[in-house]
Enzyme design. Structure first.
Site, PDB file in Angstrom:
ATOM      1  N   GLU A  81      -7.435   9.005  26.885  1.00  0.00           N
ATOM      2  CA  GLU A  81      -7.833   8.977  25.477  1.00  0.00           C
ATOM      3  C   GLU A  81      -8.103   7.551  25.013  1.00  0.00           C
ATOM      4  O   GLU A  81      -7.265   6.667  25.199  1.00  0.00           O
ATOM      5  CB  GLU A  81      -6.737   9.613  24.607  1.00  0.00           C
ATOM      6  CG  GLU A  81      -6.465  11.082  24.913  1.00  0.00           C
ATOM      7  CD  GLU A  81      -7.650  12.004  24.572  1.00  0.00           C
ATOM      8  OE1 GLU A  81      -8.579  11.562  23.867  1.00  0.00           O
ATOM      9  OE2 GLU A  81      -7.630  13.167  25.023  1.00  0.00           O
ATOM     10  N   CYS A 144      -0.635  15.892  19.744  1.00  0.00           N
ATOM     11  CA  CYS A 144      -0.885  14.803  20.690  1.00  0.00           C
ATOM     12  C   CYS A 144      -1.499  13.609  19.971  1.00  0.00           C
ATOM     13  O   CYS A 144      -1.017  12.478  20.086  1.00  0.00           O
ATOM     14  CB  CYS A 144      -1.772  15.284  21.843  1.00  0.00           C
ATOM     15  SG  CYS A 144      -0.901  16.445  22.913  1.00  0.00           S
ATOM     16  N   HIS A 168      -4.327  13.103  28.284  1.00  0.00           N
ATOM     17  CA  HIS A 168      -4.281  14.565  28.313  1.00  0.00           C
ATOM     18  C   HIS A 168      -4.455  15.034  29.756  1.00  0.00           C
ATOM     19  O   HIS A 168      -5.343  14.551  30.469  1.00  0.00           O
ATOM     20  CB  HIS A 168      -5.408  15.166  27.463  1.00  0.00           C
ATOM     21  CG  HIS A 168      -4.976  15.518  26.073  1.00  0.00           C
ATOM     22  ND1 HIS A 168      -5.525  14.936  24.957  1.00  0.00           N
ATOM     23  CD2 HIS A 168      -4.053  16.415  25.613  1.00  0.00           C
ATOM     24  CE1 HIS A 168      -4.953  15.456  23.870  1.00  0.00           C
ATOM     25  NE2 HIS A 168      -4.063  16.352  24.240  1.00  0.00           N
TER      26      HIS A 168
HETATM   27  N1  PCA Z   1      -0.822  19.448  23.689  1.00  0.00           N
HETATM   28  C1  PCA Z   1      -1.051  19.580  22.263  1.00  0.00           C
HETATM   29  C2  PCA Z   1       0.286  19.329  21.606  1.00  0.00           C
HETATM   30  C3  PCA Z   1       1.296  19.339  22.690  1.00  0.00           C
HETATM   31  C4  PCA Z   1       0.506  19.318  23.950  1.00  0.00           C
HETATM   32  O1  PCA Z   1       0.975  19.246  25.095  1.00  0.00           O
HETATM   33  C5  PCA Z   1      -2.183  18.693  21.763  1.00  0.00           C
HETATM   34  O2  PCA Z   1      -3.135  18.441  22.526  1.00  0.00           O
HETATM   35  O3  PCA Z   1      -2.158  18.250  20.626  1.00  0.00           O
END
Ligand code: PCA
Length: 208
Positions: A81, A144, A168
């Site tokens: 990200e 996140c 992610h």
């Molecule tokens: N993914 C979610 C919240 C917790 C997670 O593991 C997100 O992408 O916001």
């Protein structure tokens, strides 16, 4: 020579995600020998608690870098990200039942912050290992992004910068090409590679 200390977090399951690979990765790596000292935590998917939990850990352990992980179920690569955005805007509630739409995370604060992780070097390392990897310009607007923005803001507010950012991971897939996602072992390999890059980066910049 002192050992670098990295705070690494994952998230608990939420919504339709019954197994969160970010939790599995963090729990697995917490048990392994590592050239760096890893402080780890599994965060609740809860707007009121998640970022505070990280802030408490930062204050208690004073890490030299913060690496936050979460799952993006429909992605097919590790996504590095680039930007945290000052907005909570989700279609599903958190695990405490709170639904937040169209609200800034911190009022009167900047619209966004860049990741301060060495994501270019992480990208190169994952490519070299043949692991699917992409940059992402948007970590969503749920938990996140919420912790990513909150922790980047926490450091900016204190006029300090340590490498801090968010990665992610995809949902857990199997080796069959049709299923989206990525096998957990490959995800673990990818995150270990990112930790190694981060450790090298700290060595260069902090002499640890
Ligand atoms: N993914 C979610 C919240 C917790 C997670 O593991 C997100 O992408 O916001």
């Amino acid at each position: 020579m002192p050992q670098a200390k990295i705070l690494m977090t994952g998230f608990e399951p939420f919504g339709e995600v019954t197994i969160n690979p970010s939790q599995q990765i963090v729990e697995h790596l917490a048990k392994q020998e590592n050239p760096v000292k890893l402080v780890t935590a599994i965060l609740p998917v809860d707007y009121k608690k998640a970022a505070h939990r990280i802030m408490d850990l930062i204050e208690r352990h004073e890490p030299q870098a913060v690496l936050m992980l979460g799952v993006a179920q429909n992605r097919d690569a590790i996504t590095l990200e680039r930007i945290a955005v000052n907005i909570n805007d989700a279609s599903i509630p958190d695990n405490d039942g709170e639904l937040i739409q169209g609200k800034p995370i911190v009022s009167d604060a900047p619209v966004g912050y860049w990741s301060t992780l060495p994501i270019e070097d992480m990208y190169t390392a994952l490519k070299e290992q043949g692991i699917p990897v992409k940059f992402s310009n948007h970590a969503g607007a749920y938990l996140c992004n919420h912790v990513f923005y909150s922790i980047r803001h926490y450091f900016e507010d204190r006029h300090t910068t340590i490498p801090t950012g968010f990665i992610h991971v995809p949902g857990i897939g199997d080796e069959s090409e049709e299923a989206p996602g990525m096998p957990l072992e490959k995800q673990i390999q990818a995150i270990q590679a990112c930790i190694d890059v981060l450790a090298q980066h700290l060595k260069r910049t902090l002499l640890v």
